[in-house]
Motif scaffolding. Structure first.
Motif, PDB file in Angstrom:
ATOM      1  N   ARG A  92       0.831  -1.210   0.000  1.00  0.00           N
ATOM      2  CA  ARG A  92       0.000   0.000   0.000  1.00  0.00           C
ATOM      3  C   ARG A  92       0.863   1.257   0.000  1.00  0.00           C
ATOM      4  N   ARG A 128     -11.278   5.609   2.763  1.00  0.00           N
ATOM      5  CA  ARG A 128     -10.334   5.553   3.885  1.00  0.00           C
ATOM      6  C   ARG A 128      -8.955   5.999   3.412  1.00  0.00           C
ATOM      7  N   TYR A 135      -1.033   4.148  11.045  1.00  0.00           N
ATOM      8  CA  TYR A 135      -0.401   3.098  10.242  1.00  0.00           C
ATOM      9  C   TYR A 135       0.995   3.473   9.749  1.00  0.00           C
TER      10      TYR A 135
HETATM   11  C1  IPM Z   1      -7.701  -4.281   6.429  1.00  0.00           C
HETATM   12  C2  IPM Z   1      -6.910  -5.114   7.389  1.00  0.00           C
HETATM   13  C3  IPM Z   1      -5.504  -4.568   7.430  1.00  0.00           C
HETATM   14  C4  IPM Z   1      -5.574  -3.137   7.936  1.00  0.00           C
HETATM   15  C5  IPM Z   1      -4.511  -5.392   8.267  1.00  0.00           C
HETATM   16  C6  IPM Z   1      -4.484  -6.845   7.850  1.00  0.00           C
HETATM   17  C7  IPM Z   1      -3.134  -4.797   8.248  1.00  0.00           C
HETATM   18  O1  IPM Z   1      -7.506  -5.134   8.636  1.00  0.00           O
HETATM   19  O2  IPM Z   1      -7.362  -4.274   5.240  1.00  0.00           O
HETATM   20  O3  IPM Z   1      -8.659  -3.635   6.858  1.00  0.00           O
HETATM   21  O4  IPM Z   1      -5.573  -2.909   9.151  1.00  0.00           O
HETATM   22  O5  IPM Z   1      -5.638  -2.247   7.093  1.00  0.00           O
END
Ligand code: IPM
Ligand code: MN
Length: 353
Positions: A92, A128, A135
């Motif tokens: 990502r 989002r 993150y």
């Molecule tokens: C999502 C998942 C991921 C996130 C994880 C697996 C890292 O929960 O795609 O929503 O938190 O974005």
């Protein structure tokens, strides 16, 4: 000729992606869309073999594709965080997929746990932000293992990052052309720094460039309440990464479960990646019982993002027909009354008609 990279990944990922590809093929053969697929062996098994979640050379290769089709990431024998950060989040971030687009749409024939709500009430989209916030990976642990242990996890927010997500959401709202209402989901009453940036960016961008779109604001806690009580109030929601993660699992539940919820990690100027949002579901791995509809819908989003609307619509109509056919008993894994591949066959047959 498109080039699509396929990452089945962990758990039920390969099983559901197989069905998604079946449907993609059936629809594309009708619309004349041509693509070639390349399978990538990434995920927990490879990590356990090689100790590398995502080799740099593979990342470089992936940059050359038109889109990535992903199953799931998460393996019971790999410590939490390694694959998530080393593979999914790395993709990502490195591919700058700054939007995570998650439609919350209840199709006719699908059961929702919300009493007195149906397809007319549950139909909105969550935008989002996908590269920042909690993150970002910033922070750390100091004095680890001592009574003085300190840990921080930084909510990194840039005006640039917030603004590009907000602009994308306004555009999406305009394109959807429904209520023309964009809701910012935040927490301005407590997170007075980052959500101040979001709030100002939202109103400044909206006032100048999107006067035709109504601007609405809800705190994240209230957002979860409205999603259950009055989901019909939402048209498009834009929010930061962590809040978006949480509210879209709630969104998945009200649209019929993780078996139907799809998402796109989108870089509007680059390589985007599409996935069912449900995860690897290790306990159902290899049993041919997981619901593949979310993966199939991810394939629909993939085609939509490539600009192949006819193919995307064909897939969506096929999903809709399967859901109202009464043939699928439930969308929960193991309770469909059909196998994963039978559901794939059914939808592929409709998509190819
Ligand atoms: C999502 C998942 C991921 C996130 C994880 C697996 C890292 O929960 O795609 O929503 O938190 O974005
Ligand atoms: Mn999540």
């Amino acid at each position: 000729m498109y080039r699509i990279a396929v990452i089945g990944g962990d758990g039920i990922g390969p099983e559901v992606v197989r069905e998604g590809l079946k449907v993609l093929e059936a629809a594309s053969s009708k619309t004349g869309v041509k693509y070639e697929l390349e399978q990538f062996d990434l995920g927990g098994e490879r990590y356990l073999r090689t100790n590398e979640p995502l080799p740099d050379s593979v990342l470089e290769e992936l940059r050359g594709f038109d889109a990535i089709y992903l199953g799931a990431v998460g393996h019971p024998e790999v410590a939490p965080g390694i694959l998530e950060k080393g593979l999914l989040l790395r993709l990502r971030f490195e591919l700058d997929q700054y939007i995570n687009l998650r439609p919350v749409k209840l199709y006719p024939g699908v059961e929702t746990p919300l009493k007195d709500k149906g397809p007319d009430e549950i139909d909105f989209v969550v935008v989002r932000e996908n590269t920042e916030g909690l993150y970002s990976g910033m922070g750390g642990i100091q004095y680890k293992g001592t009574p003085h242990e300190v840990s921080t996890q930084i909510h990194m927010t840039t005006r640039f990052g917030a603004e590009r997500a907000i602009r994308y959401a306004f555009e999406a709202c305009r394109k959807r052309n429904r209520a023309k209402k964009l809701t910012l989901c935040g927490k301005t009453n407590v997170l007075t720094f980052v959500h101040d940036t979001w709030f100002r960016a939202f109103h400044e961008v909206g006032a100048v460039d999107f006067p035709d779109i109504e601007r609405d604001y809800a705190h994240v806690d209230a957002t979860t309440m409205w999603m259950v009580k009055n989901p019909e109030w939402f048209d498009v929601i834009v929010t930061e990464n962590m809040f978006g993660d949480i509210i879209t699992d709630l969104g998945a539940m009200i649209q019929g479960g993780l078996g139907v919820a799809a998402g796109g990690n989108i870089n509007p100027e680059g390589v985007s990646m599409f996935e069912p949002i449900g995860g690897s579901a290790p306990k159902y791995t290899g049993m041919n019982v997981a619901c593949p509809i979310a993966a199939i819908a991810a394939g629909q989003m993939l085609m939509e993002t490539l600009g192949e609307d006819a193919t995307a619509q064909r897939i969506e109509r096929a999903i809709e027909r399967a859901l109202v056919s009464g043939k699928i008993k439930s969308l929960a894994a193991g309770r469909m009354g059909m196998s994963t591949s039978e559901v794939g066959d059914l939808i592929a047959a409709y998509a190819g008609e």
